[in-house]
Design an enzyme around this catalytic site. Structure first.
Site, short mmCIF file in Angstrom:
data_model
loop_
_atom_site.label_atom_id
_atom_site.label_comp_id
_atom_site.label_asym_id
_atom_site.label_seq_id
_atom_site.Cartn_x
_atom_site.Cartn_y
_atom_site.Cartn_z
CG ASP A 62 2.64 0.91 -1.26
OD1 ASP A 62 3.75 0.37 -1.29
OD2 ASP A 62 1.57 0.30 -1.40
CG ASP A 120 1.07 0.36 4.04
OD1 ASP A 120 2.31 0.33 4.11
OD2 ASP A 120 0.43 -0.10 3.08
CG ASP A 139 -1.86 -0.90 -0.70
OD1 ASP A 139 -1.01 -1.24 0.15
OD2 ASP A 139 -1.78 -1.21 -1.90
#
Length: 904
Positions: free
Chosen positions: A341, A645, A641
């Site tokens: 990310d 995800d 996070d």
């Protein structure tokens, strides 16, 4: 939800699969509701039809079934067989030790698996317990589980959204959708429909379950509840995703199968040979086969692996990486692709001003001091213009300015506004004093319709008012007639400013235009279209900057043969710009989720291999990207996070969640949690994972020669028609006491110099490379030859059988001690200072084993249990002389292999 136009009939209302494409009035008509909300009589039928607004509970395995599944492993089953055989032989203490090892491993797996299944519960906890609605044309607060399609929900700052909503009114509404989309800043909302192909992050007219209102207000009609929401889709996806087993577990399973085949084959062959060649009885050969099986099974291996992994967990915890699933520690060492990310992991997750475009040119902003650098080769930025810009961003802002208990000024609010206030403070503007001197008279909140914010304040001279405007350049610049310069206002070249704005945006900067207007008679802010004739002060470029340590970590990962890919919910241009700064790809734009969604599996697999930056990616596409990389044989670590995800985290080989800024759903789906949300910690964890794998291989390569030597001793003795050189009880002593204690010291080995210079190991590569397997066989043969030679010599000299066996056991243990030194390095030599002194625990383990062997040999109770007899000094000296050369044998093989490698 699929973006297409199919409709169906449900409870008398029309349902639609692409609510974001419809006009607000069309949505109200389709759901047979109005702006005053549903009538009470409409609620019950809809509740009956659609059910309560709750995430469904996915059926989970019972605790007993989870526990039993921990023993569905051939190596574990071999250990169980060993425990049973040992108990049958009457050695209940040894059987208890083996059983304890098996049970401990099973319990650890049971606990870790139970934690992983809590991910779904964490997602269910994201929904708010209550919702504010308009029913029967009046405001009510209800249990969120009672929401139904057609309900009119009122949205205010702090509201946690519990259903998918089509917005019908907005006023400065912004929603934090980071948990669902990964977008780094709150999304501004409007009521205008968008295209069917728009991703969730671009559906400005929708509000989704699990997100949070950060500013403004609005109202919307519920269009989907429970499992039909976007959040429900993630839940269903997560429950259907299978976790991938780790390379270590796969390798141990393969090792277990091969050992089982070899052990059973060797046992059967030895027993038949003894019966047919030497005429031994069936009972004698059965006991010999049992002894061979006990000798060949490395009973201490699971304990060694578990302890080595546990020590790695402790080391990783000190480096801010919390491990939730033990085998994941080792898997880190096999990672070949890291899908990361962006926000907070590769970047600071703190918006900061990085460039300012004024009338005299573009000024870069120092990362630390926030001071403006000179534009090109010109003079520094004019103080009067910088002061005007700073004052404007302080006044035209909803960010809060307050003093803490120590009197220090603090700011909080929208991340972009906070960044602007920090910039103004660095230009020596007194934030609180300025706001006190120029209180807001009126204001127009930011709205995605007009795309700017405006505030009205009193002037310094107390006569008239001044209008401050802040917003998107394409919305603000056309409303400006001039630009502020050193000597006053200058004509505005709108086309030139737009060209420069595009160049700044190409660097990934989020742009805000700042303008003002002196208005002696005031300004009517009720009609945004009448705001015109402004003076442009400048453009401010804001970005969430990359972490300095992340740049270095990405470089280290590339040098270690790992590829780093960025998968983010941010915009394509911004993602690509950050990627270039980090050294991840060199594309002008990231590959968008919409483009990936349209690809078949083969095309997506090619794209995943060729590109490194992916933007505006949905949960389903993230999952497909991970699967595509795995289908190419990659070992994938995925960081994230948000709830979006979670499916990809669960599917990846190593899921890495953020501990500081992440959601519970992401943490529960992952194997590792980063306490500092820092990509550099991932690189450190990969380093630790490689060290752990090396140490496990070293331990196995140390244990197997001993087990092989013991088995070969029995095979040779039976084929030669001799007495067994070592009894089953003595075999267990060597396996469970001496070998395990010595092997355990290898878990503390420091990293070898080239640990991050190698390419990631292939998932299909064997646990023990062929070159090390050859070394194991050579060492085992040497152990057998030396031990048998001394055993035969003792018998030939007329020594008692018990004394000969005692010498054989001690010789075998001495072989282990000397071989331990060579085992500290897999490929490099140890005949140097660091090789002999680099691990103090090796010497501690040797001291313990020497003491244990003295007790084994001379303590009367031990002599009774293990049938040993005292040895004289001459026997010890002979054992040392025979066993010591094993170091030269092992080191010679290493040297030969290095020479061959260099010759290639």
């Amino acid at each position: 939800m699929q973006a297409h136009q199919s409709q169906r009939q449900d409870a008398g209302i029309r349902r639609h699969e692409a609510w974001h494409t419809l006009d607000a009035e069309e949505v109200l008509e389709a759901l047979q509701t109005g702006r005053g909300g549903l009538d009470q009589a409409q609620i019950a039928p809809r509740l009956e039809r659609f059910g309560e607004n709750r995430q469904r509970r996915v059926a989970q395995r019972s605790g007993l079934r989870r526990l039993i599944s921990q023993f569905d492993n051939l190596l574990i089953q071999l250990l169980i067989v060993a425990a049973v055989i040992t108990a049958v032989l009457g050695h209940f203490l040894d059987a208890g030790v083996i059983a304890a090892v098996v049970l401990i491993n099973g319990v650890i797996g049971f606990i870790q698996e139970g934690r992983a299944e809590q991910a779904l519960a964490a997602i269910r906890g994201l929904l708010a317990p209550q919702a504010t609605v308009r029913r029967d044309n009046r405001r009510q607060t209800i249990d969120a589980s009672q929401l139904v399609p057609g309900d009119m929900v009122i949205l205010e700052p702090g509201s946690k959204i519990s259903a998918d909503i089509r917005l019908v009114t907005t006023r400065g509404l912004a929603i934090d959708e980071s948990a669902l989309t990964g977008e780094s800043v709150p999304a501004s909302k409007s009521v205008e429909p968008v295209s069917a192909e728009a991703s969730i992050g671009d559906r400005r007219c929708m509000a989704y379950a699990g997100t949070l209102v950060t500013r403004g207000e609005g109202a919307g009609v519920v269009v989907e509840t429970a499992d039909a929401t976007a959040l429900g889709e993630v839940t269903a996806m997560l429950s259907s995703v299978e976790s991938v087993t780790t390379p270590l577990l796969r390798d141990l399973a393969r090792l277990g199968k091969r050992l089982a085949a070899i052990i059973l084959g060797a046992g059967a062959f030895t027993a038949l040979a003894g019966i047919l060649v030497h005429g031994f009885s069936v009972v004698e050969m059965f006991l010999a086969a049992v002894a061979l099986i006990v000798a060949a099974i490395p009973e201490g291996l699971p304990a060694i692996v578990t302890i080595t992994l546990a020590l790695g967990v402790q080391r990783l915890a000190r480096r801010k990486a919390i491990v939730r699933r033990l085998p994941a520690v080792e898997t880190l060492g096999a990672v070949s692709v890291i899908c990361s990310d962006k926000t907070g992991t590769l970047t600071l997750n703190e918006m900061a001003v990085r460039a300012v475009l004024l009338g005299d040119g573009l000024h870069r902003v120092d990362d630390k001091t926030l001071a403006l650098e000179a534009a090109r080769a010109q003079e520094p930025a004019p103080a009067s213009v910088v002061d005007a810009l700073s004052r404007a961003v302080v006044l035209c802002s909803d960010a809060d300015v307050h003093a803490n208990s120590e009197g220090q000024v603090r700011v909080s609010g929208d991340p972009m506004e906070v960044a602007l206030l920090h910039f103004a403070k660095a230009q020596d503007v007194e934030l609180r004093a300025l706001r006190s001197a120029h209180p807001r008279v009126d204001g127009l909140p930011f709205d995605s319709t007009h795309r700017f914010m405006a505030t009205l304040h009193g002037t310094d001279d107390g006569e008239g008012q001044v209008l401050m405007v802040k917003g998107a350049p394409e919305a603000v610049v056309p409303r400006c007639k001039q630009v502020l310069g050193v000597d006053g206002t200058e004509p505005l070249d709108e086309a030139a400013w737009h060209r420069q704005a595009e160049a700044m945006a190409a660097d990934g900067l989020r742009l805000l235009a700042i303008a003002r207007q002196t208005a002696p008679g005031g300004v009517d802010l009720d009609d945004p279209s009448r705001i015109d004739g402004l003076t442009l002060i400048g453009l401010v470029g804001i970005i969430d900057p990359p972490r300095e340590e992340a740049i270095a970590a990405v470089k280290t990962c590339h040098e270690a043969g790992m590829r780093v890919k960025m998968i983010t919910g941010d915009h394509a241009v911004t993602a690509a710009a950050i990627g270039r700064q980090l050294g991840i790809g060199d594309d002008e734009r990231g590959i968008t989720g919409e483009a990936l969604e349209a690809m078949d599996d083969e095309a997506l697999s090619r794209c995943a291999a060729q590109h490194s930056v992916f933007a505006r990616v949905s949960p389903r596409v993230k999952l497909r990207l991970v699967q595509a990389l795995q289908s190419q044989g990659e070992v994938v670590a995925m960081t994230g996070d948000g709830v979006n995800d979670a499916p990809a985290l669960k599917r990846s080989d190593v899921g890495v969640a953020m501990g500081h800024g992440g959601t519970d759903a992401a943490r529960e789906a992952a194997e590792i949690v980063l306490a500092d949300d820092n990509f550099a910690t991932i690189e450190a964890a990969v380093h630790e994972g490689r060290v752990i794998y090396d140490n496990i291989v070293k331990s196995i390569a140390f244990l197997l020669p001993t087990n092989a030597a013991q088995a070969l001793l029995l095979v040779v003795a039976v084929l030669a028609g001799w007495m067994l050189p070592i009894t089953p009880a003595q075999i267990l002593w060597v396996n469970m006491i001496t070998a395990v204690t010595l092997a355990l010291s290898l878990a503390f080995e420091p990293p070898e110099d080239d640990v991050m210079a190698r390419a990631p190991r292939s998932p299909s590569a064997p646990l023990i490379p062929r070159v090390i397997l050859v070394r194991i066989l050579i060492v085992a043969v040497c152990m057998v030859a030396g031990t048998l030679a001394l055993f035969a010599r003792e018998l030939a000299d007329g020594r008692p059988l018990a004394e000969a066996r005692t010498l054989a056991v001690n010789t075998l243990v001495l072989f282990e001690i000397w071989f331990l030194f060579s085992s500290r390095r897999l490929h490099t030599g140890i005949l140097n200072t660091s090789g002999l002194t680099g691990n103090a625990r090796v010497w501690l383990a040797i001291a313990i084993i020497v003491a244990a062997q003295l007790v084994f040999t001379y303590l009367p109770p031990m002599q009774v249990i293990f049938e040993t007899q005292p040895l004289g000094p001459g026997a010890w000296l002979l054992a040392i002389v025979v066993s010591l050369p094993i170091i030269l044998v092992a080191e010679g093989h290493k040297w030969l292999m290095r020479r061959r490698s260099q010759a290639r």
